[in-house]
Write an enzyme that holds these catalytic residues in place. Structure first.
Site, PDB file in Angstrom:
ATOM      1  N   GLU A 174       0.809  -1.216   0.000  1.00 55.29           N
ATOM      2  CA  GLU A 174       0.000   0.000   0.000  1.00 55.29           C
ATOM      3  C   GLU A 174       0.849   1.276   0.000  1.00 55.29           C
ATOM      4  O   GLU A 174       0.343   2.366   0.251  1.00 55.29           O
ATOM      5  CB  GLU A 174      -0.938  -0.011   1.213  1.00 55.29           C
ATOM      6  CG  GLU A 174      -1.889  -1.183   1.240  1.00 55.29           C
ATOM      7  CD  GLU A 174      -3.119  -1.009   0.367  1.00 55.29           C
ATOM      8  OE1 GLU A 174      -3.714   0.075   0.387  1.00 55.29           O
ATOM      9  OE2 GLU A 174      -3.475  -1.965  -0.352  1.00 55.29           O
ATOM     10  N   HIS A 247      -4.523   2.046   7.121  1.00 52.90           N
ATOM     11  CA  HIS A 247      -3.097   2.245   6.875  1.00 52.90           C
ATOM     12  C   HIS A 247      -2.454   2.759   8.162  1.00 52.90           C
ATOM     13  O   HIS A 247      -3.115   3.400   8.994  1.00 52.90           O
ATOM     14  CB  HIS A 247      -2.855   3.269   5.754  1.00 52.90           C
ATOM     15  CG  HIS A 247      -3.330   2.835   4.414  1.00 52.90           C
ATOM     16  ND1 HIS A 247      -4.086   3.639   3.587  1.00 52.90           N
ATOM     17  CD2 HIS A 247      -3.160   1.668   3.748  1.00 52.90           C
ATOM     18  CE1 HIS A 247      -4.355   2.997   2.467  1.00 52.90           C
ATOM     19  NE2 HIS A 247      -3.814   1.799   2.538  1.00 52.90           N
ATOM     20  N   CYS A 368      -2.684  11.812   3.451  1.00 54.34           N
ATOM     21  CA  CYS A 368      -3.038  10.885   2.373  1.00 54.34           C
ATOM     22  C   CYS A 368      -2.782  11.499   1.006  1.00 54.34           C
ATOM     23  O   CYS A 368      -2.484  10.800   0.044  1.00 54.34           O
ATOM     24  CB  CYS A 368      -4.518  10.504   2.467  1.00 54.34           C
ATOM     25  SG  CYS A 368      -4.867   9.132   3.582  1.00 54.34           S
TER      26      CYS A 368
END
Length: 446
Positions: A174, A247, A368
């Site tokens: 990720e 995450h 992000c």
């Protein structure tokens, strides 16, 4: 050697919508089906980028991806003209069209894992685009992200852009959302911290997916040529994942010598901190700012995105600045914690709240939206100029977005071929602005 951390933000795409596609992302699920504003979203992102650029920080951007992604729909058996493909897919498999239309590449923290030249064996900056295979709508990003990075960092004598890891569950990756680098100076050797949720083949009983594997982290570290003794592999706690920390950057952020994290971020908290100390031995003494569960419950940390903030060295300031979303200010526990933190004498001296609500409603805060890339002056000079934010580029992109982006978009409008036509017109225009070349996007190569 002197170096500076640059932030490359994902430019929010014309199909930004609330499809509720991401299992484990509570904000995405909670806001699924709401009407979005792609125009407001891209303008919020541009405002944040300009704020950092105006302060003297290095600010870059990565272009949005083509959406809807017709190759996915054609691989699923739909044929005919592009408009016919969209119309048929919407009638027969609307969920697939929603996934093919996601603007998720805006979250550049998932674009790749990056290692600066000070850490790598060959002295180049290394990028490994994330395969993002846990979710279908994100698994289609890797190759176009690789193309974007190869555009922005085209000088192969200074930059190495790898292929994504194999598209297999053992190598679920990720990107930088599960990676933190600590160092005494940005241009000096650092400690690279890789955070994973599970090991390959492990039976997983969590409420939500564990998206990153240990094996993916190890593969990236090897391919980047990192010194094993300066790498740390930490397991994210199942409690954090089950609470909605899909995450690690939802519960942890760090820069320079400072790691700012929630008490429940790591499965073995004491072991994690000791491992970081060992890896940093001889380089620097890590500074740990741990937020107790008793002061900020993990539920509040996740809904407010306290940790999904940008922790920055701000020009002219001797303490770090935390660029947090407005939701952190609006949540009582996190607002109180921030006020007490900056009033003390710790490493974080200021919190600035920014409005990125369009992103936040899909589960993406300020952190992000950006990919961190440490650059020496020579490396910065080698970056493609159009990838770096300037006043002129900001103004040009503001006009572009205001012209091409819809003010309102419902997930139920994603099956309209007119949206595809509008999105392609926007990307064609962006191709000219950024000098991306005539074949940057799949639809331009047909």
């Amino acid at each position: 050697m002197f170096a500076q951390e640059a932030n490359f933000d994902g430019l929010i795409g014309p199909t930004h919508n609330y499809g509720g596609l991401s299992d484990g992302n509570l904000a995405s699920a909670r806001n699924g089906g709401l009407v979005s504003s792609p125009r407001q979203g891209v303008l919020e992102g541009l405002t944040k980028m300009k704020r950092l650029a105006d302060a003297g920080l290095v600010q870059g951007l990565l272009p949005p991806h083509e959406r809807p992604f017709l190759p996915l729909l054609r691989r699923a058996g739909f044929s005919g003209s592009d408009a016919q493909v969209v119309e048929a897919a919407w009638k027969q498999a609307p969920g697939l069209v929603r996934k093919a239309s996601s603007a998720s590449p805006m979250w550049a923290a998932n674009a790749a894992t990056v290692s600066p030249s000070a850490d790598t064996a060959d002295g180049r900056v290394h990028f490994t685009p994330a395969n993002l295979l846990t979710t279908l709508h994100r698994s289609i990003e890797g190759r176009q992200t690789q193309r974007s990075l190869s555009w922005a960092f085209a000088d192969t004598s200074r930059f190495s852009v790898h292929d994504p890891l194999p598209m297999q569950a053992d190598f679920a990756d990720e990107g930088a959302a599960n990676h933190v680098r600590l160092c005494a100076e940005q241009g000096g050797e650092g400690v690279e911290i890789f955070v994973y949720g599970r090991s390959a083949g492990e039976s997983w009983a969590g409420a939500f997916p564990a998206r990153q594997t240990l094996e993916a982290c190890q593969a990236v570290a090897r391919s980047h040529g990192l010194d094993p003794k300066r790498c740390v592999f930490l397991r994210q706690s199942q409690a954090a994942i089950d609470a909605g920390a899909f995450h690690n950057d939802v519960v942890c952020v760090g820069t320079r010598t400072t790691l700012f994290f929630h008490e429940l971020a790591f499965e073995d908290r004491h072991g994690a901190l000791e491992a970081i100390r060992r890896a940093a031995n001889g380089l620097f003494e890590p500074v740990f700012v741990e937020v107790p569960e008793a002061e900020v419950p993990i539920g509040d940390a996740i809904t407010s995105y306290l940790f999904n903030s940008q922790l920055l060295e701000w020009p002219g300031e001797d303490r770090l600045a935390l660029i947090a979303p407005k939701e952190t200010e609006e949540t009582e526990t996190t607002r109180g914690y921030c006020a007490a933190m900056v009033a003390g004498n710790g490493p974080i001296g200021r919190v600035e709240f920014v409005d990125v609500r369009q992103s936040m409603r899909n589960g993406g805060g300020p952190a992000c939206l950006r990919l961190r890339v440490v650059l020496t002056p020579e490396e910065r000079a080698a970056v493609t100029p159009a990838a770096l934010m300037t006043d002129a580029l900001h103004d040009q992109l503001t006009v572009w977005a205001s012209k091409h982006y819809r003010d309102r978009l419902s997930p139920d409008e994603l099956g309209d071929p007119a949206l595809m036509v509008e999105s392609r017109a926007a990307l064609d225009a962006l191709t000219q602005i950024l000098g991306l070349g005539p074949d940057f996007y799949p639809f331009q190569r047909v």
